[in-house]
Write a protein that holds these residues in place. Sequence first.
Motif, mmCIF file in Angstrom:
data_model
loop_
_atom_site.group_PDB
_atom_site.id
_atom_site.type_symbol
_atom_site.label_atom_id
_atom_site.label_comp_id
_atom_site.label_asym_id
_atom_site.label_seq_id
_atom_site.Cartn_x
_atom_site.Cartn_y
_atom_site.Cartn_z
ATOM 1 N N SER A 89 0.726 -1.156 -0.083
ATOM 2 C CA SER A 89 -0.023 -0.079 -0.058
ATOM 3 C C SER A 89 0.962 1.244 -0.127
ATOM 4 N N ALA A 90 0.394 2.463 -0.206
ATOM 5 C CA ALA A 90 1.128 3.544 0.078
ATOM 6 C C ALA A 90 1.039 3.871 1.650
ATOM 7 N N CYS A 91 1.892 4.766 1.780
ATOM 8 C CA CYS A 91 2.125 5.036 3.398
ATOM 9 C C CYS A 91 2.249 6.425 3.528
ATOM 10 N N LEU A 92 2.049 6.933 4.820
ATOM 11 C CA LEU A 92 2.446 8.250 5.257
ATOM 12 C C LEU A 92 3.663 8.217 6.050
ATOM 13 N N VAL A 93 5.001 8.522 5.725
ATOM 14 C CA VAL A 93 5.990 8.759 6.366
ATOM 15 C C VAL A 93 6.137 9.965 7.501
#
Length: 226
Positions: free
Chosen positions: A137-141
């Motif tokens: 998935s995409a992520c929030l870093v």
Amino acid sequence: MRMLHSLQEQLRTLSMNDPAITIVIPTYNHEAYIAEAIESVRRQSLFSSSKIIVSDDCSSDNTFEIAKRASHSAPNITVRRNASNLGVMEHYKLVTKLVDTPYLAILEGDDYWREHDKLELQRSLMESHPGVGLCFSACLVCDEASGTNWHHPGWLADRHRVVHLLDMLTNNPIATFSNCFYRTSRFVEVVGLANAANGYDWLLNMTIAADGGALFAARTCTVYRL
């Protein structure tokens, strides 16, 4: 070896509803974060029909005790610790020997999942693409040192899709194990070969993606702490 066999027997007793997914939470000195990681797993729509292994690599802080408390009243969560510190790849090699479900998801102990249907989405995509070995998935870093956050890989969240190896080599779009959902057989096959001291997640994921590519779930499902 006796400890390994004993834990395998414990995990077999948790196989109610014939779970298809094992969630592995490897952790080391994550006392500030591990409770949030476990709680994010407990919020998953597929939690009650999954197995969860929280595995502490002999932390020197209170990670193990906090993990035990955060896992209370959840018979499908096993919390264990290594007798000595194994390091990242040896820890993964040990824990994945305990996985006996078709699918494997990883959440590192200082990260958490922000979408309650992350596993459900990724399993659905994998079942629709039987030749693909992993879905990320995409992520929030979250960079805690600088206080800045950004979305990774920064692709338009327009559609789920298969990403091929050559497209992945240019920038490391996966970034972390915590995004990932695997066919267990493919992960176990590759983790036994991975001996890199650094970049082990990149090497492992690229090796799996070399055969069939990787699925991109175009939603920001994970918070990844630096």
